[in-house]
Scaffold this active site. Structure first.
Site, PDB file in Angstrom:
ATOM      1  N   VAL A  14       0.906  -1.028   0.064  1.00  0.00           N
ATOM      2  CA  VAL A  14      -0.060  -0.001   0.023  1.00  0.00           C
ATOM      3  C   VAL A  14       0.866   1.140   0.056  1.00  0.00           C
ATOM      4  O   VAL A  14       1.406   1.770   1.066  1.00  0.00           O
ATOM      5  CB  VAL A  14      -0.879  -0.116   1.219  1.00  0.00           C
ATOM      6  CG1 VAL A  14      -1.828   1.053   1.229  1.00  0.00           C
ATOM      7  CG2 VAL A  14      -1.852  -1.133   1.248  1.00  0.00           C
ATOM      8  N   HIS A  15       1.216   1.751  -1.166  1.00  0.00           N
ATOM      9  CA  HIS A  15       2.015   2.911  -1.237  1.00  0.00           C
ATOM     10  C   HIS A  15       1.081   4.056  -1.382  1.00  0.00           C
ATOM     11  O   HIS A  15       0.059   4.058  -1.384  1.00  0.00           O
ATOM     12  CB  HIS A  15       3.230   2.713  -2.643  1.00  0.00           C
ATOM     13  CG  HIS A  15       2.370   2.542  -3.859  1.00  0.00           C
ATOM     14  ND1 HIS A  15       2.020   3.232  -4.561  1.00  0.00           N
ATOM     15  CD2 HIS A  15       1.989   1.421  -4.518  1.00  0.00           C
ATOM     16  CE1 HIS A  15       1.468   3.053  -5.601  1.00  0.00           C
ATOM     17  NE2 HIS A  15       1.453   1.491  -5.629  1.00  0.00           N
ATOM     18  N   ALA A  16       1.659   5.317  -1.697  1.00  0.00           N
ATOM     19  CA  ALA A  16       1.032   6.830  -1.641  1.00  0.00           C
ATOM     20  C   ALA A  16      -0.351   6.983  -2.323  1.00  0.00           C
ATOM     21  O   ALA A  16      -1.220   7.281  -2.029  1.00  0.00           O
ATOM     22  CB  ALA A  16       1.861   7.782  -1.853  1.00  0.00           C
ATOM     23  N   PRO A  18      -2.383   4.543  -3.969  1.00  0.00           N
ATOM     24  CA  PRO A  18      -3.682   3.773  -3.711  1.00  0.00           C
ATOM     25  C   PRO A  18      -4.076   3.947  -2.223  1.00  0.00           C
ATOM     26  O   PRO A  18      -5.122   4.030  -1.989  1.00  0.00           O
ATOM     27  CB  PRO A  18      -3.227   2.441  -3.658  1.00  0.00           C
ATOM     28  CG  PRO A  18      -1.723   2.359  -3.812  1.00  0.00           C
ATOM     29  CD  PRO A  18      -1.210   3.651  -4.243  1.00  0.00           C
ATOM     30  N   ALA A  19      -2.912   4.206  -1.238  1.00  0.00           N
ATOM     31  CA  ALA A  19      -3.497   5.116   0.050  1.00  0.00           C
ATOM     32  C   ALA A  19      -4.286   6.157  -0.073  1.00  0.00           C
ATOM     33  O   ALA A  19      -5.266   6.196   0.570  1.00  0.00           O
ATOM     34  CB  ALA A  19      -2.133   4.983   0.762  1.00  0.00           C
TER      35      ALA A  19
END
Length: 88
Positions: A14-16, A18-19
């Site tokens: 979960v990177h920037a 999609p977060a």
């Protein structure tokens, strides 16, 4: 309280980007919405909180919500997680 457990399958976790999409979904609901990973729970409406978890590929996470629209909030987060190709 509504809850749903998922496994993150995206190679980058979960990177920037999609977060941010998940935080935007959570922000549409009145319920208190949280994400849990490794025993730590953070507010799903806080990008800094979500990013602080550092959720990697293969992680098991749990969405929880408590409030008037808790079921809808959890369902929307599960759907968005699938749409973003993050998990199942």
């Amino acid at each position: 309280m509504a809850e749903q457990t998922m496994t993150i399958t995206a190679a980058d976790g979960v990177h920037a980007r999609p977060a941010t999409a998940l935080v935007q979904v959570a922000g549409q609901y009145e319920s208190d919405v949280n994400i849990e990973y490794k025993g730590k729970s953070v507010n799903m409406k806080s990008i800094m909180g979500v990013m602080s978890l550092g959720i990697p590929n293969g992680a098991e996470i749990k969405f929880t919500a408590e409030g008037s629209d808790e079921d809808q909030a959890v369902e929307a987060l599960v759907q968005k997680t699938k749409e973003e190709g993050l998990g199942e």
